[in-house]
Structures are given as structure tokens and as C-alpha cells.
Design a protein around this motif. Structure first.
Motif, mmCIF file in Angstrom:
data_model
loop_
_atom_site.group_PDB
_atom_site.id
_atom_site.type_symbol
_atom_site.label_atom_id
_atom_site.label_comp_id
_atom_site.label_asym_id
_atom_site.label_seq_id
_atom_site.Cartn_x
_atom_site.Cartn_y
_atom_site.Cartn_z
ATOM 1 N N VAL A 133 -5.894 83.542 -61.420
ATOM 2 C CA VAL A 133 -5.447 82.053 -62.300
ATOM 3 C C VAL A 133 -4.529 82.433 -63.294
ATOM 4 N N PRO A 134 -3.279 82.292 -63.080
ATOM 5 C CA PRO A 134 -2.133 82.797 -64.247
ATOM 6 C C PRO A 134 -2.410 82.078 -65.333
ATOM 7 N N THR A 135 -1.781 82.851 -66.408
ATOM 8 C CA THR A 135 -1.893 81.998 -67.848
ATOM 9 C C THR A 135 -0.498 82.127 -68.230
ATOM 10 N N TYR A 143 -6.008 85.711 -65.330
ATOM 11 C CA TYR A 143 -7.462 86.404 -64.966
ATOM 12 C C TYR A 143 -7.666 86.487 -63.342
ATOM 13 N N LEU A 144 -8.197 87.698 -62.969
ATOM 14 C CA LEU A 144 -8.492 87.786 -61.676
ATOM 15 C C LEU A 144 -10.097 87.614 -61.371
ATOM 16 N N PHE A 145 -10.525 86.815 -60.800
ATOM 17 C CA PHE A 145 -11.802 86.412 -60.487
ATOM 18 C C PHE A 145 -12.263 86.766 -59.119
ATOM 19 N N PRO A 159 -8.882 90.351 -66.968
ATOM 20 C CA PRO A 159 -7.605 90.114 -67.396
ATOM 21 C C PRO A 159 -6.611 91.188 -66.597
ATOM 22 N N ILE A 160 -5.690 90.743 -65.866
ATOM 23 C CA ILE A 160 -4.697 91.692 -65.218
ATOM 24 C C ILE A 160 -3.097 91.093 -65.838
ATOM 25 N N SER A 161 -2.125 92.070 -65.670
ATOM 26 C CA SER A 161 -0.930 91.900 -65.909
ATOM 27 C C SER A 161 0.054 92.750 -65.224
ATOM 28 N N TRP A 168 0.774 96.324 -61.384
ATOM 29 C CA TRP A 168 -0.233 95.687 -62.322
ATOM 30 C C TRP A 168 -1.272 96.574 -62.893
ATOM 31 N N SER A 169 -1.945 96.152 -63.810
ATOM 32 C CA SER A 169 -2.815 96.901 -64.505
ATOM 33 C C SER A 169 -3.866 95.935 -64.914
#
Length: 693
Positions: A133-135, A143-145, A159-161, A168-169
Motif C-alpha cells: 500500500v503506497p503512501t 507499507y508491505l502487508f 514500512p518499506i522504501s 528496496w529496504s
């Protein structure tokens, strides 16, 4: 190979599920990762990658392999989060104690509290679905669910970015277990969270794969029990939910068959999935007094807090996904099953779902209004449907031989089961919240359990086998609902019986003759915001047992490797024809066929250009020369009016329909997962084995 997700830029992520602990780092632990240096392109060329060859050496079989990109781990199960107060994917008691079996590999085993007894897999070891779900507008943060397929179950939010180089981290300091939030605990938590969907309104919908819900075994019906005046050989696991040590019922039945004149020895369908139910009681705050050293004594029944079986087996929507604590909503009105996955269509009203296991269904729910338009999700109102296969070709033979599923479409009529609001169904569910293990004795045994627990348990078990568990919806209510349904239709049943198809979906559907014959329906998906003319894909992991026996609406040739069906959405978002597009191989096929073909499909994921990712969860052999699962890319080219035309288009299509896939062959990127003999998807009859039923 489960839980695929494709980012906006075409990057690919998936779950490394139950690998062998003997694999070299970093592939010896369950994890979620992405492919660095690889992106799908969506320019119409469909020429993104080279296929990877089969893994021939043990070294190759212990690796995650791809010809395009390197698999990079984002996070592992049971990583410390929340300043070390929690472990990722692990549920806790209300006082903050981790609910997990002793793990011999845990270096802090002696210091960390743990629970003895049975649990559905080691906690935090089975990551499945992933939805991002991008923010931000660029969709480089969010957020990766992730679903954790255990009992008690969990859904984590991490939270990933993505940086400027495309890597990605994960921010583990701000990761959270949603099952440990008050919002989800109020629903009783979850169990066996399997696949899911990213809803059109931008939320993660998790599916609870509650295998312990069957009231009856395989093709049997509740009416068969009532007619026989005994459930011996017929009752399913659901009857023993509140039995002390419920996971031991099969062993107990073997003893009764030998010494208590029980008609036959049998194993209730789904009984192996009763493991972990008592851990759910601890999750809800039950006293743990029977926990001594490394044993779960269970010498006395749980009488304070116990999970309500009718609170598990639903789609769980996490509203306000970026909030400090997302709101968990269970869609009770969409029916109760061993849900593998939901698929919400572009009208935001129609939802298709697959129930995993033997003799199960695919189901449809249609809301009265678009689901996000309801101010309160508990007001969601709609109709639940079960499938009826209507074409004679599905159970006809040619020249004395069964037809192959590769050549036969399945024509579907949807039988209306009932209409209700989400709040109505939840109110029916709540009536069973106070049932405990003590009630199992009091309703079914004459001997006082406190005086002689062994004798009381034997009496209660035998009574439940013969006449059903009186603590929950009764056999008689299900049969009476079906009688009134046949006489007056779904809207003409007595008000107190309206609960039956929502709380006992499979049993009710079977009772009115729905085609509850699908074996391991494990995947359903369509492109985002799918509309009329788009396709819905259904993955059936194994085409055998009830689909290949001598009764019911489907009686075709057995193809243990499964089938992927495709259905076109009609103007009203209905689907009425399932066309086979990928078939085989069979377990009797040689490795030369099975090594290079999709088998035991699990998740299916429709990408935005219409290609479909097909994941495997099949434990390698039989037939295969290697034990790994893989990821395939299916590239549809054209659609014939019949299944026969689709087969004719495939130059490699075999006459028996086993082996290579129809149309394009479905062979794409085959990312061999590095597990030598990892556990597989559990089945209803044999527990955690190789997925064969």
C-alpha cells in the motif's frame, strides 16, 4: 513460491515460504524478498527475461535461482520488532508473551518464554501473501502487508522504501503485528492467514484458511449423518473444536473403534488443523496453568476464555492502512470457509473466493452497493452464492474413458445461499462467544469431568460422533434450512435459520446440491479494477478426488498437477464459463514432462498487461526430478469459443491433456525456490505432507 507482488515499476517481490533449514544463508529461514536488477516491462513486448533451467545439483536446489535479477531478503520471520518487545509474525497473549512452540534453533531458547503443545506450524515461519500500500504518489514508499500462515495467525505491516537505484529496504523499527492490536483482537484474532488481495479501495484483504471448518467428510452431507443416525465415518473436524486436546481426536477415534464398538475407524476431515486452537485461547487471555516445562498437560478443560469457531474463516480488510493502528474488519457476510484468496472486481461489489482443501467450493458474493460506500463496514449488505456445474460434458465419458479437463469447459450457475448484512451475521456469530471446553462435557457426557476426565471425554466424543456437537449449529438445523430452502427459496426460510449458510457455508451448499467438488482451489485473481470483458483466473491445485470420482457434477480424468481456469467477466460481473488454459502434469508423467510444467498452482496474480504469475506450492515430486517450487509467467494470446479450440491452438497440447500447458505453454520465469525438502501446503486428510489428498 507464494505471495507475489509486482510494484509500479515492474519490480517483483515474493515470499520464501518454508524452506529447508539446511539451506545456506540467507535461504535457510522463511523470508520476504525482491529481485534486485529485474523489472517486468509493460510495453507489449512481453520479452522481459530468460528462463532458468531446472536445478540439477543439490547446490542449485538450495538456492533461489533466476536468470534475471538477484533475490534480496527484505526481512525474516521472527525478527525482533517494537524495540525487541515482539517478533515479526508472532502473536502474543494480552500480557505480551510470545505464543510459539519451543524452537531448538532459537539461540535464546532458554531465556525466551514459550508454549508447549500443538501449533499449526512454528510461529512466524510461513509468510504467504504480500500486498503493498503506497503512501506517496511515486509509490516508492509505503507499507508491505504480509500474511503469516499459522494458528494463531498474523498479518504484519512493514514500512518499506525504494532508493534512487531501485533497491528496496525495510524499516523494522516501525514494523508491527496487526494481530496484537486491539482492533483485530476484538474479532478473536485470525488463524492460518493465507493469500489475499489489494482491494480497489487501496487496502489489504487477508484470507483466513481455516481448514478445521468442515462439518462433514469429503463428499458426504449433513443429511447423510441424519439419515444414518450416526456420524461415524462422516463427521468433520468442526464437531471437535471445543474438545480438550482437539488435535488428538483422530487417535481417540482409532481407540474407540478398537475398544468401544464404534462402527469404523476414520479421521475427521480437517482434524489435523485443530492444532493451534488452544493456542488461540491463550491469545485471547485464557489461563495457561497446564503449561508445565515442555508439556501441555491439558488435564482439565479450558473454562475461562475459548475461541469461537464461527469467528474464523473470513476475509479480513485492514481499513485505514496507514493509520497508527489499522482498523480490522471481518466480512462475516461473505461466508465462512478455508479461504485461500478473495478477488474484488472493478464494480467494488462482486467478490470471488476459493476455498482450499478437498471437496470444497468456489464462491461468489455480491454486495447491494459498492463496499467502500458503506459508512460502517458492518453495514455491508449482500448475497452469497455457491456454484453449480451444469454441463453434461463435465461428467460424460467417450469410448468408456473419462474426458480430460483440458478439453472441457465448466458451465457455472450460481445458487443463491442467502442475503444479510455484515452486522447481522456478526450478531449470529456472537451468540457462540461464551462456549468453552467445559460445555463440550456438559452437553455430551453423563460422567462429571472433574470426577473422571478420561471417562467423560470418551462419552462426549462418542456422543458427538453419533449426534453432532450440540454447542454449535446443529445437524438438524442445517437439514431443516435445506428443506425450507428447497420449498420456499433462500428468502423463505425461518428467520432463526438464516444464519446457516453464512456460518456453515460448505455444509449448507452441499445440502442443496451445489458443486462442492473442487480440490484445493488455491488461487483467484483478475487485473486491478477488472470490468466486463476482463478475465478472472481460478487456480485448482489438484484435479482429483471429488472432481474425478463416480458421483457429483464433475467426473473427469484425474490430473494431479491441477488446472488453471479462466472466466470472462460479463456485463453484470458474473462469470458463467470456466475455460481450462493450463493443465497438468499428472503425477504419473515422467520427469521430462513434469520438470518443465506448472504443477500444483497456488497463488495466481494477474499483472496489469494481462499476463498471469502462477506460483507453485507442490513439494517437488512425485514426477519431478527436483524438489523445488517455481514461478511461471502465463502469456495469453487468444481466446477460443471452446476449450477444444484453445487446445488446438497449442501445438504442444497432448491428447490426454496432461503435460504442457494449453495456449502458450505458460512457461516463463521459473524462479526455483531454494528448499530441498521444505514443508508444503497442508491438505485436509493427511496434515503437512506433500499436498496430495
Amino acid at each position: 513460491m507464494t505471495g507475489p507482488f509486482v510494484f509500479r515499476d515492474g519490480g517483483l517481490l515474493y515470499s520464501l515460504q518454508h524452506p529447508s533449514e539446511e539451506n545456506p544463508e540467507p535461504f535457510g529461514r522463511a523470508a520476504v524478498g525482491y529481485f534486485s536488477g529485474f523489472n517486468f516491462t509493460f510495453d507489449g513486448s512481453n520479452d522481459d527475461f530468460e528462463e532458468v533451467g531446472i536445478p540439477e545439483t543439490e547446490e542449485e536446489q538450495r538456492d533461489v535461482r533466476s536468470e534475471a535479477g538477484d533475490y534480496e531478503i527484505l526481512f525474516y520471520g521472527r525478527e525482533p520488532i517494537n524495540d525487541g518487545e515482539e517478533l515479526l509474525g508472532v502473536t502474543q497473549t494480552p500480557d505480551g508473551t510470545d505464543i510459539m512452540r519451543s524452537d531448538p534453533a532459537d539461540p535464546e531458547r532458554e531465556e525466551r518464554p514459550y508454549f508447549a503443545g500443538t501449533q499449526y506450524g512454528l510461529a512466524g515461519s510461513n509468510p504467504d501473501c504480500n500486498q503493498f500500500v503506497p503512501t506517496n504518489e511515486e509509490e516508492t514508499e509505503g507499507y508491505l502487508f504480509t500474511n503469516w500462515e499459522n494458528s494463531p495467525g498474523d498479518v504484519s505491516r512493514v514500512p518499506i522504501s525504494q532508493d534512487e537505484d531501485g533497491e528496496w529496504s525495510a524499516d523494522m523499527e516501525n514494523a508491527m503485528n496487526l494481530s496484537n492490536t486491539e482492533s483485530l483482537r476484538a474479532h478473536g484474532g485470525t488463524r492460518i492467514n493465507c493469500y489475499g488481495d489489494l482491494s480497489p479501495w487501496g487496502t489489504m484483504i487477508s484470507a483466513e484458511e481455516n481448514y478445521a471448518h468442515p462439518r462433514v467428510n469429503m463428499t458426504d452431507t449433513v443429511g447423510d449423518i441424519v439419515e444414518a443416525e450416526s456420524g461415524a465415518g462422516l463427521v468433520g473436524a468442526a464437531h471437535f473444536w471445543n474438545r480438550p486436546n482437539p488435535g488428538e481426536i483422530s487417535d481417540a477415534i482409532s481407540t474407540y473403534a478398537q475398544y468401544d464398538h464404534l462402527e469404523e475407524d476414520f479421521s475427521p476431515q480437517g482434524s489435523w488443523a485443530l492444532t493451534g486452537v488452544e493456542f488461540l485461547a491463550y491469545y485471547l487471555g485464557s489461563d495457561q496453568s497446564d503449561q508445565v516445562d515442555d508439556r501441555n498437560l491439558r488435564t482439565s478443560p479450558i473454562d475461562d476464555v475459548y475461541p469461537n469457531p464461527y469467528r474464523y474463516g473470513y476475509f479480513v480488510d485492514f481499513r485505514e492502512p496507514a493509520a497508527e493502528e489499522p482498523e480490522a474488519v471481518k466480512y462475516y457476510v461473505m461466508g465462512r470457509a478455508a479461504w485461500e484468496s478473495p478477488d474484488v472486481q472493478g464494480d467494488q461489489k462482486t467478490v470471488y473466493g476459493c476455498s482450499d482443501g478437498d471437496s470444497k467450493g468456489i464462491y461468489k458474493f455480491v454486495a447491494d452497493d459498492p463496499i467502500p460506500e458503506y459508512d460502517d463496514p458492518m453495514d455491508v449488505t449482500g448475497t452469497l452464492y455457491a456454484p453449480k456445474i451444469t454441463n453434461d460434458a463435465a461428467n460424460a465419458s467417450e469410448g468408456g474413458e473419462r474426458k480430460s479437463p483440458a478439453y472441457v469447459n465448466l458451465e457455472v450457475e450460481w445458487l443463491e445461499l442467502g442475503h444479510a448484512t455484515n452486522a447481522e451475521v456478526e450478531s449470529w456469530v456472537a451468540e457462540y462467544d461464551d462456549v468453552t471446553q467445559v460445555d463440550y462435557f456438559e452437553a455430551h457426557a453423563e460422567t462429571n469431568w472433574a470426577d473422571d476426565p478420561a471417562a467423560a471425554l470418551r462419552e462426549a466424543d462418542l456422543e458427538v460422533i453419533r449426534n453432532g456437537n450440540q454447542n454449535y449449529v446443529s445437524n438438524e438445523d442445517i437439514v431443516e434450512w435445506a428443506r425450507q430452502y428447497e420449498e420456499h427459496g433462500p428468502d423463505g426460510v425461518d428467520d432463526e435459520l438464516r444464519r446457516v449458510p453464512f456460518l456453515e457455508t460448505r455444509a449448507a451448499a452441499k445440502e442443496i446440491g451445489a458443486s462442492i467438488e473442487f480440490n484445493k482451489a488455491e488461487g483467484v485473481d483478475s487485473v486491478d479494477d477488472a470490468g466486463p470483458g476482463d478475465y478472472v483466473y481460478f487456480g485448482i491445485s489438484e484435479f482429483n478426488d471429488a472432481l474425478a470420482d463416480d458421483e457429483g457434477d464433475v467426473q473427469m480424468d484425474r490430473v494431479d498437477g491441477g488446472v488453471v481456469y479462466r472466466a470472462e467477466l460479463e456485463d453484470d460481473y458474473n462469470v458463467s464459463t470456466l475455460k481450462p488454459v493450463i493443465v497438468g502434469p499428472d503425477f504419473t508423467d515422467p520427469a521430462s514432462v513434469a520438470d518443465d510444467a506448472l504443477r500444483n498452482v497456488d497463488n495466481v496474480y494477474a499483472m496489469r498487461d494481462g499476463r498471469v504469475l502462477c506460483c507453485e506450492d507442490g513439494f517437488g515430486g512425485p514426477a519431478r526430478s527436483y524438489p523445488n517450487d517455481g514461478l511461471y509467467v502465463y502469456e495469453p494470446e487468444s481466446v477460443g469459443d471452446t476449450a477444444e479450440e484453445a487446445v488446438e491452438e497449442n501445438e504442444e497440447g497432448e491428447e490426454n491433456g496432461k503435460g504442457e500447458e494449453n495456449e502458450t505453454g505458460g512457461k516463463g520465469e521459473e524462479n526455483e525456490e531454494g528448499e530441498e525438502n521444505g514443508e508444503s501446503g497442508e491438505n485436509e486428510t493427511g496434515g503437512e505432507d506433500d499436498g496430495e489428498n
